[in-house]
Design an enzyme around this catalytic site. Structure first.
Site, short mmCIF file in Angstrom:
data_model
loop_
_atom_site.label_atom_id
_atom_site.label_comp_id
_atom_site.label_asym_id
_atom_site.label_seq_id
_atom_site.Cartn_x
_atom_site.Cartn_y
_atom_site.Cartn_z
CG HIS A 151 -9.21 -21.01 -19.19
ND1 HIS A 151 -9.26 -20.67 -17.85
CD2 HIS A 151 -10.18 -21.93 -19.38
CE1 HIS A 151 -10.21 -21.39 -17.26
NE2 HIS A 151 -10.79 -22.15 -18.17
CG HIS A 206 5.27 11.53 -5.18
ND1 HIS A 206 5.56 10.78 -6.28
CD2 HIS A 206 4.31 12.39 -5.57
CE1 HIS A 206 4.84 11.19 -7.31
NE2 HIS A 206 4.07 12.16 -6.91
ZN LIG Z 1 -13.90 -23.04 -14.76
#
Ligand SMILES: [Zn+2]
Length: 440
Positions: free
Chosen positions: A266, A345
């Site tokens: 995380h 572009h």
């Molecule tokens: Zn998880």
């Protein structure tokens, strides 16, 4: 559920789900409500006075220990990644996630219950187009714990992930393109897992009161303890991909790019969120207004056009804002979306071609040369460009400050100039240019 990748979606009707929170062990009811376009995903704490809401945005990230916690003021919601991952991957851009506790129900530790809930609610297309983050250059974040996340350009949202436990036990790899169908089949059923050596400290910290073999797989040594057998031989890496999707939802834009993740967590996922958000802010930042001197200090457009033979669409300098000495000056070019080169572009991803920046440098350097020669009866031809570097993309809305300095003028026929372009105080490109002069 087929979703158009270009439009925003919300859920069709309110749907609810009850269960137990993992970390607090409390009973919780979660309701998904539809929300307007551009609302994003917000959590609402129904159990608190005034029912405060928290935006699911990286700016509100509070904690990344074991799970992702967001908050505003003193209000928190914990373990948002599985419900966010399910909403995002199933194509829901806008929704209110209402809860009567500080954490969603853990279910069986996977995102399966949320997918079922979203399917029960249905999804509805909205009028507004989706907002995307297109990966243009390779970006990466790395942590001391060995997590590495790389973001590569791709026209789809893909995740390639490796996962390995302590001593590289249960090393696994999986690469998927994240679509609602793939998520539902391959990712959503993958459950949370913990390594036994990590569980005891969590229990000591009182972090997993609701935890049991019902909602997590425990790995002890070489054995896997869980209520039901593994759902996939590589269930762990699939769960890591689920967590990445949920954590990246905090960016608030759909990513078109390929995430390559090595032992993600995380904290590293949140670092990638921040990097993407910073890059997005940089891209959408309008150049700070500056007073551009006119008159004696420089040349206005009219004067520039008296010196340079270039005309639309090839005049790449709007004005010269200052001459520092006879051999040094700064020109300015405001880049608008109306520049003809943006048509090709690239459609949908306008980036100023690097060669046009080199042309802008050449034109500013030519002005110096003409001024020195005190005549415009000759024409300067570009002979070479050395040490050309393009450091950052130039986008519509940018103001380019083009710095040029004559470094060598051999006789009357050859000249060298050192040039660089600056946008928002950062060098975006540089080059050393050589010119030769011929009579018109
Ligand atoms: Zn998880």
């Amino acid at each position: 559920m087929a979703v158009s990748p270009e439009l925003q979606y919300t859920i069709s009707k309110t749907a609810s789900l009850s269960g137990t929170s993992l970390h607090t062990g409390e009973k919780v009811t979660l309701k998904l409500h539809p929300a307007a376009a551009d609302h994003g995903i917000k959590f609402r704490r129904k159990d608190l006075q005034d029912e405060p809401t928290i935006d699911a945005k990286i700016e509100n990230l509070k904690m990344v220990e074991r799970a992702t916690t967001i908050g505003e003021g003193a209000v928190r919601v914990h373990t948002v990644e599985h419900v966010l991952g399910a909403l995002w991957a199933m194509g829901v851009d806008n929704a209110v996630v209402e809860m009567d506790a500080n954490e969603p129900p853990i279910g069986d530790g996977s995102a399966q219950a949320y997918v079922d809930l979203i399917k029960k609610a249905g999804v509805t297309a909205q009028e507004e187009p989706r907002k995307f983050f297109d990966v243009r250059d390779t970006m990466h974040v790395e942590s001391k714990t060995g997590a590495l996340l790389i973001l590569l350009p791709d026209d789809k949202f893909r995740i390639s992930c490796t996962q390995a436990g302590p001593n590289n036990r249960f090393a696994q790899f999986l690469s998927v393109e994240v679509t609602p169908a793939v998520f539902e089949r391959e990712i959503a059923p993958a459950r949370t897992f913990v390594f036994y050596e990590d569980v005891k400290p969590l229990m000591d910290k009182n972090l997993i009161k609701g935890g049991s073999l019902e909602n997590a797989i425990v790995v002890r040594g070489e054995s896997v303890l869980s209520k039901e057998p593994l759902r996939f031989p590589d269930e762990f890496v699939r769960h890591k991909i689920l967590d990445i999707i949920g954590d990246l939802a905090l960016v608030g834009r759909r990513i078109r790019g390929h995430v390559v993740a090595v032992k993600p967590g995380h904290a590293a996922n949140a670092d990638l969120d921040r990097l993407i958000t910073r890059e997005q802010k940089r891209r959408s930042a309008v150049a700070a207004p500056r007073t551009i001197p006119s008159g004696d200090g420089g040349l206005d457009t009219d004067q520039v056009m008296q010196i340079l033979p270039h005309r639309f669409p090839f005049l790449m300098v709007d004005r010269i804002i200052s001459f520092e000495t006879e051999t040094k000056c700064v020109g300015v070019k405001t880049v608008t979306i109306n520049e003809p080169f943006f048509q090709g572009h690239f459609p949908g991803h306008p980036v100023m071609p690097g060669v046009m920046q080199v042309e802008a440098m050449a034109q500013v350097a030519s002005i110096l040369l003409f001024k020195l020669a005190k005549t415009t009866s000759r024409i300067g031809y570009f002979m070479s460009a050395d040490e050309v570097k393009f450091r950052k993309p130039v986008l519509p809305g940018d103001t380019i400050f083009i710095h040029a300095e004559l470094t060598k003028s051999r006789g009357e026929r050859l000249a060298k100039a050192k040039c660089h372009c600056v946008v928002n105080d950062a060098i975006v490109s540089e080059a050393e240019l050589m010119f030769t002069f011929l009579d018109k």
